[in-house]
Design a protein around this motif. Structure first.
Motif, short mmCIF file in Angstrom:
data_model
loop_
_atom_site.label_atom_id
_atom_site.label_comp_id
_atom_site.label_asym_id
_atom_site.label_seq_id
_atom_site.Cartn_x
_atom_site.Cartn_y
_atom_site.Cartn_z
N VAL A 21 0.85 -1.19 0.00
CA VAL A 21 0.00 0.00 0.00
C VAL A 21 0.88 1.24 0.00
O VAL A 21 1.70 1.42 0.91
CB VAL A 21 -0.92 0.01 1.25
CG1 VAL A 21 -1.79 1.25 1.25
CG2 VAL A 21 -1.77 -1.25 1.29
N PRO A 22 0.75 2.11 -1.00
CA PRO A 22 1.53 3.36 -1.00
C PRO A 22 0.95 4.36 -0.01
O PRO A 22 -0.20 4.78 -0.14
CB PRO A 22 1.39 3.85 -2.45
CG PRO A 22 0.10 3.26 -2.93
CD PRO A 22 -0.06 1.96 -2.22
N VAL A 23 1.73 4.71 0.99
CA VAL A 23 1.29 5.64 2.04
C VAL A 23 2.04 6.96 1.85
O VAL A 23 3.26 7.01 1.88
CB VAL A 23 1.57 5.06 3.44
CG1 VAL A 23 1.15 6.07 4.51
CG2 VAL A 23 0.83 3.74 3.62
N ARG A 24 1.27 8.03 1.66
CA ARG A 24 1.85 9.34 1.36
C ARG A 24 1.77 10.25 2.58
O ARG A 24 0.77 10.28 3.28
CB ARG A 24 1.09 9.98 0.20
CG ARG A 24 1.78 11.18 -0.42
CD ARG A 24 1.14 11.53 -1.76
NE ARG A 24 1.93 12.50 -2.50
CZ ARG A 24 1.50 13.71 -2.84
NH1 ARG A 24 0.27 14.10 -2.52
NH2 ARG A 24 2.28 14.53 -3.51
N GLU A 25 2.83 11.01 2.82
CA GLU A 25 2.78 12.00 3.90
C GLU A 25 1.97 13.20 3.42
O GLU A 25 2.17 13.71 2.32
CB GLU A 25 4.19 12.44 4.31
CG GLU A 25 4.18 13.40 5.49
CD GLU A 25 5.56 13.65 6.07
OE1 GLU A 25 5.65 14.41 7.06
OE2 GLU A 25 6.55 13.10 5.55
N LEU A 26 1.05 13.65 4.25
CA LEU A 26 0.17 14.76 3.90
C LEU A 26 0.69 16.07 4.50
O LEU A 26 1.50 16.06 5.43
CB LEU A 26 -1.26 14.48 4.40
CG LEU A 26 -1.86 13.13 3.98
CD1 LEU A 26 -3.30 13.02 4.47
CD2 LEU A 26 -1.80 12.95 2.47
N HIS A 27 0.21 17.17 3.95
CA HIS A 27 0.61 18.50 4.44
C HIS A 27 -0.62 19.38 4.55
O HIS A 27 -1.76 18.94 4.30
CB HIS A 27 1.67 19.11 3.51
CG HIS A 27 1.28 19.11 2.06
ND1 HIS A 27 0.30 19.94 1.53
CD2 HIS A 27 1.73 18.37 1.02
CE1 HIS A 27 0.18 19.72 0.24
NE2 HIS A 27 1.03 18.76 -0.10
N ALA A 28 -0.41 20.64 4.90
CA ALA A 28 -1.53 21.54 5.15
C ALA A 28 -2.43 21.71 3.93
O ALA A 28 -3.63 21.98 4.06
CB ALA A 28 -1.01 22.91 5.61
N GLY A 29 -1.87 21.52 2.74
CA GLY A 29 -2.66 21.64 1.53
C GLY A 29 -3.67 20.52 1.35
O GLY A 29 -4.52 20.59 0.46
N HIS A 30 -3.59 19.49 2.20
CA HIS A 30 -4.51 18.36 2.12
C HIS A 30 -5.66 18.46 3.13
O HIS A 30 -6.43 17.52 3.29
CB HIS A 30 -3.77 17.04 2.37
CG HIS A 30 -2.83 16.64 1.29
ND1 HIS A 30 -1.46 16.71 1.44
CD2 HIS A 30 -3.05 16.19 0.03
CE1 HIS A 30 -0.87 16.29 0.33
NE2 HIS A 30 -1.81 15.97 -0.54
#
Length: 218
Positions: A21-30
């Motif tokens: 499973v590709p897990v992406r780090e999120l930021h304030a833009g999300h």
């Protein structure tokens, strides 16, 4: 954190995670995606995620107060770039003489469940915790949160029960060259996966527009 120790180790088409499973780090833009994700949880899912009944305005306040400079948020996106799984890794205040700790919270939408998303989000959070000198990964939830308890037991977390709540602890080894490389590789892979899905979505939208069916584009 409680002291009583229990030696317990014990609509859309579904998203198919496969073996990885590709897990992406999120930021304030999300934040918009995060808010939309949490608002789609039903009343029982919200109770299990936050430990109490949680109306929309409380969720909106929670998302607004997310501090991406202090904590980390990770997410899993489906082929339509819908956030179907997310984890909040919150760093707990440092206490002199105690191990540095972070609290893990996770939610997965119905179409993403029973496909390893929770495990992938926990693994991603654990590796990041090790690389940021966290010694203990901590989970607090209701004792009847079967999904979270199952996830904790799979990770061999130590579980303590008290008054209807449960605390789970995972002792982490220090960072190593392997964990640093693993996190960097995961980040690159997740970013590539997201970019490919974004390009495919744009191509599909352009195709439907060409066929004169813009209403089908998402």
């Amino acid at each position: 954190m409680h002291n009583k120790l229990a030696n317990d180790h014990s609509p859309r088409k579904p998203y198919t995670a496969g073996q990885a499973v590709p897990v992406r780090e999120l930021h304030a833009g999300h934040k918009a995606e995060i808010l939309n994700h949490l608002l789609q949880l039903n009343d029982e899912d919200r109770r299990l995620r936050f430990g109490t009944q949680t109306p929309d305005e409380v969720i909106a306040h929670y998302v607004e107060r997310l501090d991406f400079n202090k904590d980390n948020v990770f997410g899993v996106f489906d082929d339509e770039l819908k956030l179907i799984g997310m984890a909040h890794l919150a760093y707990l205040p440092e206490i002199k003489g105690q191990a540095r700790a972070a609290e893990f919270g996770v939610s997965v939408l119905p179409e993403g469940r029973s496909q390893g998303l929770g495990t992938a989000l926990l693994q991603r959070s654990a590796v990041h915790s090790r690389n940021t000198r966290i010694e203990t990964l901590y989970v607090h939830c209701l004792a009847n949160n079967k999904a979270m308890m199952h996830l904790a037991q799979k990770a061999d977390m130590r579980v303590e029960y008290a008054y209807g709540d449960a605390d789970a602890y995972l002792k982490l080894s220090p960072a190593s060259p392997a964990t640093i490389v693993e996190e960097a590789a995961n980040e690159q892979w997740a970013d590539l996966d997201y970019a490919m899905k974004a390009n495919l979505k744009k191509s599909n939208q352009a195709w439907w527009w060409f066929l004169g069916k813009p209403g089908l584009a998402r």
